[in-house]
Design an enzyme around this catalytic site. Structure first.
Site, PDB file in Angstrom:
ATOM      1  N   LYS A  46       6.432  -4.364   8.404  1.00 35.68           N
ATOM      2  CA  LYS A  46       6.764  -3.115   8.260  1.00 35.68           C
ATOM      3  C   LYS A  46       7.596  -2.380   8.826  1.00 35.68           C
ATOM      4  CE  LYS A  46       3.586  -1.579   5.124  1.00 35.68           C
ATOM      5  NZ  LYS A  46       3.669  -0.644   4.167  1.00 35.68           N
ATOM      6  N   ASP A 102      10.092  -2.467   4.763  1.00 43.79           N
ATOM      7  CA  ASP A 102       9.437  -2.050   4.226  1.00 43.79           C
ATOM      8  C   ASP A 102       9.336  -0.319   4.872  1.00 43.79           C
ATOM      9  OD1 ASP A 102       8.021   0.124   2.492  1.00 43.79           O
ATOM     10  OD2 ASP A 102       5.989  -1.138   2.666  1.00 43.79           O
ATOM     11  N   GLU A 108      12.209  -2.715   0.723  1.00 43.34           N
ATOM     12  CA  GLU A 108      11.304  -1.902  -0.145  1.00 43.34           C
ATOM     13  C   GLU A 108      11.154  -0.470   0.027  1.00 43.34           C
ATOM     14  OE1 GLU A 108       6.748  -1.542  -0.331  1.00 43.34           O
ATOM     15  OE2 GLU A 108       7.273  -3.890  -0.659  1.00 43.34           O
ATOM     16  N   ASP A 152       8.912   1.582  -4.112  1.00 44.34           N
ATOM     17  CA  ASP A 152       7.415   1.118  -5.053  1.00 44.34           C
ATOM     18  C   ASP A 152       7.116   2.954  -5.190  1.00 44.34           C
ATOM     19  OD1 ASP A 152       5.103   1.738  -3.820  1.00 44.34           O
ATOM     20  OD2 ASP A 152       5.027   0.292  -1.951  1.00 44.34           O
ATOM     21  N   LYS A 159       1.420  -1.305  -8.255  1.00 40.26           N
ATOM     22  CA  LYS A 159       0.174  -1.556  -7.649  1.00 40.26           C
ATOM     23  C   LYS A 159      -0.826  -1.570  -8.633  1.00 40.26           C
ATOM     24  CE  LYS A 159       2.319  -0.988  -3.318  1.00 40.26           C
ATOM     25  NZ  LYS A 159       1.832  -0.054  -1.776  1.00 40.26           N
TER      26      LYS A 159
END
EC number: 4.2.1.113
Length: 333
Positions: free
Chosen positions: A109, A137, A164, A188, A212
């Site tokens: 992250k 991400d 991401e 995403d 997801k």
């Protein structure tokens, strides 16, 4: 089953849990979820509290699919997963990676509020000291210029598998791809929270799609989207929406049913919880096996949410179920 179960059927065995987290992730330290049981097993309803009912109703559809229909046929019995590194201090990285034995890929992250680029570079390099394949991400946290600067800094000491959601909007993702062609861009939020999940791909804003199960409305919806994305030459990475063990099982099942699976999946997030609703399934040699999950009654009792929070979730399900009835009562034909 082809029709929607009644609200009473959905709520009959439902339980609401609150999972404490080891570190802050997505700005939270506890993860609430409702677990529902149907004839095919257990499903999970856990849209984040800030999501509106229309968006949250897709998560209820996913929970119903898992509990009333079950997973689709699988093509593999194991799914490679990445280690997940929250926006922690670089010194904490080795201990976190210890929860992912055999992982060959790590997602880190970045762009966390209150931190700076130097923090991100230090964290990524700390991960590289243990796992060479790194993806980052940003959760849409950068402007285009910030993304360009950050991606150059983050690749100064080694490559990135991909970045991401470096920016929030589709035009911004297109521009980042143009200005930093050496780093692949994965979408995403631009897919799972979009009315048209293919918009970002058609616009040329993504090399990879992060998908997801719950936000897309279930395992079969994910497989259908992956099939459409393949027509554009865009592979998918199946990831967790900070799921409990029940939700992770659905993610692994969906990944195992994909005809092609080129990248490690972001389904190894169970280690972010201090306790889960079932015995934790640690990756073995960097992969999770395909298996159904039944919540442990003792764990569920220990993790039970307060009565006030349970009522909040029941009312949320009531509203979302009404939306599903209005949308299409024959959801699973």
């Amino acid at each position: 089953m082809s029709s929607l179960p009644t609200l009473d059927e959905v709520l009959a065995d439902a339980v609401v849990v609150s999972l404490p987290m080891r570190v802050r992730f997505r700005g939270i330290t506890t993860r609430e979820a409702m677990l529902v049981r149907g004839p095919a097993g257990w499903g999970e309803f856990a849209p984040f509290p800030e999501y509106a009912d229309d968006e949250a109703s897709h998560w209820l559809q996913s929970a119903i699919e898992a509990a009333w229909i079950g997973p689709p046929p699988t093509l593999r019995d194991r799914v490679a997963v990445n280690a997940t590194v929250p926006a922690v201090d670089a010194a904490q990285v080795p201990a976190l990676l210890g929860r992912y034995p055999g992982a060959r890929t790590a997602k880190v992250k970045v762009a966390e509020r209150g931190q700076n680029l130097a923090d991100d570079v230090a964290r990524v390099n700390a991960v590289r000291a243990h796992i060479p394949c790194v993806r980052v991400d940003a959760n849409g946290g950068w402007t285009v210029d910030e993304a360009v600067t950050a991606l150059h800094a983050l690749t100064a000491d080694g490559p990135l598998e991909y970045a991401e959601q470096p920016c929030a909007s589709v035009p911004e993702l297109v521009e980042v791809r143009r200005r930093v062609p050496a780093v692949r861009v994965a979408a995403d939020e631009s897919i799972r929270r979009a009315d048209d999940p293919l918009k970002v791909v058609r616009a040329g804003g993504a090399d990879i799609a992060v998908v997801k199960v719950a936000p897309l409305g279930g395992m079969r919806r994910l497989l259908a989207l992956a099939d459409e994305l393949s027509e554009y030459g865009v592979p998918v990475v199946v990831s967790s929406a900070l799921d409990t063990a029940v939700g992770i099982a659905a993610g692994v099942a969906a990944a195992a049913a994909l005809p092609d699976l080129h990248f490690a999946c972001g389904l190894g997030t169970g280690g972010l919880f201090e306790s889960d609703v079932a015995e934790p399934r640690e990756p073995v040699d960097g992969a999770l096996g395909v298996a159904s999950v039944t919540p442990d009654p003792a764990r569920v009792a220990d993790l039970a949410a307060t009565p006030e929070r349970a009522r909040w979730w029941i009312e949320r399900v009531r509203r979302c179920h009404g939306l599903l009835e209005q949308r299409d009562p024959q959801l699973f034909v």
